[in-house]
Design an enzyme around this catalytic site. Sequence first.
Site, short mmCIF file in Angstrom:
data_model
loop_
_atom_site.label_atom_id
_atom_site.label_comp_id
_atom_site.label_asym_id
_atom_site.label_seq_id
_atom_site.Cartn_x
_atom_site.Cartn_y
_atom_site.Cartn_z
N TRP A 95 99.83 48.04 39.54
CA TRP A 95 99.97 49.46 39.17
C TRP A 95 98.57 50.09 39.15
O TRP A 95 97.57 49.38 39.02
CB TRP A 95 100.65 49.62 37.81
CG TRP A 95 99.94 48.99 36.64
CD1 TRP A 95 100.15 47.73 36.15
CD2 TRP A 95 98.93 49.57 35.82
NE1 TRP A 95 99.32 47.49 35.08
CE2 TRP A 95 98.56 48.62 34.85
CE3 TRP A 95 98.28 50.81 35.79
CZ2 TRP A 95 97.59 48.85 33.88
CZ3 TRP A 95 97.31 51.04 34.82
CH2 TRP A 95 96.98 50.07 33.89
N GLU A 138 88.60 48.89 26.14
CA GLU A 138 88.67 48.52 27.56
C GLU A 138 87.44 48.99 28.34
O GLU A 138 87.28 48.67 29.51
CB GLU A 138 89.91 49.17 28.21
CG GLU A 138 91.23 48.79 27.57
CD GLU A 138 91.58 47.35 27.85
OE1 GLU A 138 91.01 46.77 28.77
OE2 GLU A 138 92.42 46.80 27.10
N GLU A 176 90.75 44.92 34.42
CA GLU A 176 90.34 45.60 33.18
C GLU A 176 89.94 47.04 33.49
O GLU A 176 90.16 47.94 32.68
CB GLU A 176 89.18 44.87 32.52
CG GLU A 176 89.50 43.45 32.03
CD GLU A 176 90.51 43.42 30.90
OE1 GLU A 176 90.90 44.48 30.40
OE2 GLU A 176 90.94 42.31 30.53
N HIS A 179 92.55 49.60 33.13
CA HIS A 179 92.89 49.97 31.75
C HIS A 179 92.00 51.11 31.26
O HIS A 179 92.47 52.03 30.62
CB HIS A 179 92.78 48.77 30.81
CG HIS A 179 93.60 47.59 31.25
ND1 HIS A 179 93.46 46.34 30.69
CD2 HIS A 179 94.56 47.48 32.21
CE1 HIS A 179 94.32 45.52 31.29
NE2 HIS A 179 94.97 46.18 32.21
N GLU A 222 91.75 38.24 24.59
CA GLU A 222 92.84 38.73 25.45
C GLU A 222 94.16 38.73 24.68
O GLU A 222 94.97 39.64 24.85
CB GLU A 222 92.98 37.86 26.71
CG GLU A 222 91.83 37.97 27.69
CD GLU A 222 91.77 39.30 28.44
OE1 GLU A 222 92.67 40.14 28.27
OE2 GLU A 222 90.81 39.51 29.18
N THR A 225 94.06 41.81 22.42
CA THR A 225 94.33 43.10 23.10
C THR A 225 95.80 43.18 23.51
O THR A 225 96.40 44.26 23.46
CB THR A 225 93.40 43.34 24.32
OG1 THR A 225 93.37 42.17 25.12
CG2 THR A 225 92.01 43.70 23.92
N ASP A 254 99.30 42.96 31.47
CA ASP A 254 98.07 42.45 32.12
C ASP A 254 97.32 41.52 31.18
O ASP A 254 96.85 40.44 31.57
CB ASP A 254 97.13 43.62 32.49
CG ASP A 254 97.54 44.33 33.77
OD1 ASP A 254 98.54 43.93 34.39
OD2 ASP A 254 96.85 45.31 34.13
N GLU A 255 97.20 41.96 29.91
CA GLU A 255 96.44 41.15 28.94
C GLU A 255 97.09 39.78 28.74
O GLU A 255 96.40 38.79 28.54
CB GLU A 255 96.34 41.87 27.58
CG GLU A 255 95.85 43.30 27.60
CD GLU A 255 94.47 43.52 28.19
OE1 GLU A 255 93.96 42.62 28.87
OE2 GLU A 255 93.93 44.62 27.98
N HIS A 258 95.99 37.55 31.45
CA HIS A 258 94.59 37.14 31.23
C HIS A 258 94.52 36.06 30.14
O HIS A 258 93.79 35.08 30.27
CB HIS A 258 93.74 38.35 30.80
CG HIS A 258 93.69 39.45 31.82
ND1 HIS A 258 93.30 40.72 31.54
CD2 HIS A 258 94.01 39.43 33.15
CE1 HIS A 258 93.36 41.47 32.64
NE2 HIS A 258 93.79 40.70 33.62
FE LIG Z 1 92.38 41.66 29.62
FE LIG Z 2 92.22 45.17 29.14
#
Ligand SMILES: [Fe+2]
Ligand SMILES: [Fe+2]
Length: 389
Positions: A95, A138, A176, A179, A222, A225, A254-255, A258
Amino acid sequence: MVLKLNNMSFGSQKLPSVVVPIIASSGSPKFFMASPLRSASKKVENMKKTSMPHQEVQVQVTHSIPSQKIEMFKSLDKWVEDNILIHLKPTEKSWQPQDFLPDSKSDGFYDQVKELEERAKEIPDDHFIALVGDMITEEALPTYQAMLNIVDGIRDETGVSHTSWTIWIRAWTVEENRHDDLIVQLSEIVIEFTLLFLSENVQDVKLENKPFRIFIYTSFQERATFISHNNTAKLVREHGDTELAKLCGFIAADEKRHETAYSKIIEKLFEIDPGETVQAFVDMMRKKITMPAYLMYDGRDGNLFNHFSIVAQRLRIYTTKDYINILEFLVGRWKVKDLTGLSTDGRKAQEFVCELPSRLRKLEEKAQLAAKRAPTIPFSWIPDRELKL
Ligand SMILES: [Fe+2]
Ligand SMILES: [Fe+2]
């Protein structure tokens, strides 16, 4: 609070009046560049001053890892390719911030912007502060990439290295970057000042250029977040902004990827070198895991991160309880209790980290009470209003 698309999107040059005292009192580099009356040396001196962190930063120990351990990390390159790079999303399937923003080329652009602003009006000030603080975490991407690129054994030696470690570092940075791009698009100029000051400042997470420490730090951070963006999504959904909630949910997802990648690296390190890894875990916990944006600054509030943290604690977006839960989760995830064959120091470290969650639980209630008793203060992110912390 009204969210506004970045003034640049509207082609407007008008600065909100609240920005003026920030520029004048902080000595922003932009202010000096615009002033022909100051001498060049004065400019450099002042630029240096504004680039200094507004809080004291401790003297750092550097490059404390022996060369054979550096070689061990380099030898893991194939393992990283097979086990870690799989957690990256192909660029064409990712995205992008513009997927969530009105299309400036479409006929209904201004109506869509109006609609976005109207929706955001329903978000209470404290929720908005938490959202902005989350997003600012971020920011400062060059600093985060630099943090990984100074780590011995994994860093990009040439700027164009093609090891699996460096592919990960660059791709993680790109993810990142999405974000923080979003908050820059949504932010007003007063928030951008916090972003600028944070980018000029440093990060002080005491890693000694050691990969063991960095991966403990990133595993923890991570997950933190992930929790924080997820809780923010729930809150804004309660206030009817399902679109904003969706956006926070995408970032949280996404986090999560990670977190999976970084905690897998530590799992591998526990397998190869349990003594050094458990020691790194304890070292980072003794120093406390500070969020990467804890040096955030808006040019006036020297305690901005603490104030944002109190709001996040009160709204239960990211709390002391979450911190302890993450620690407990990672101790379990990495099966620290089951480690065997450790030296005396290793066993002490193992015991310390396994007992730490229950010791910290005693502080949890105190933190929640302190958040309830906090005073009311002005936040530059919500000009002309004050907020109870
Ligand atoms: Fe992250
Ligand atoms: Fe992030």
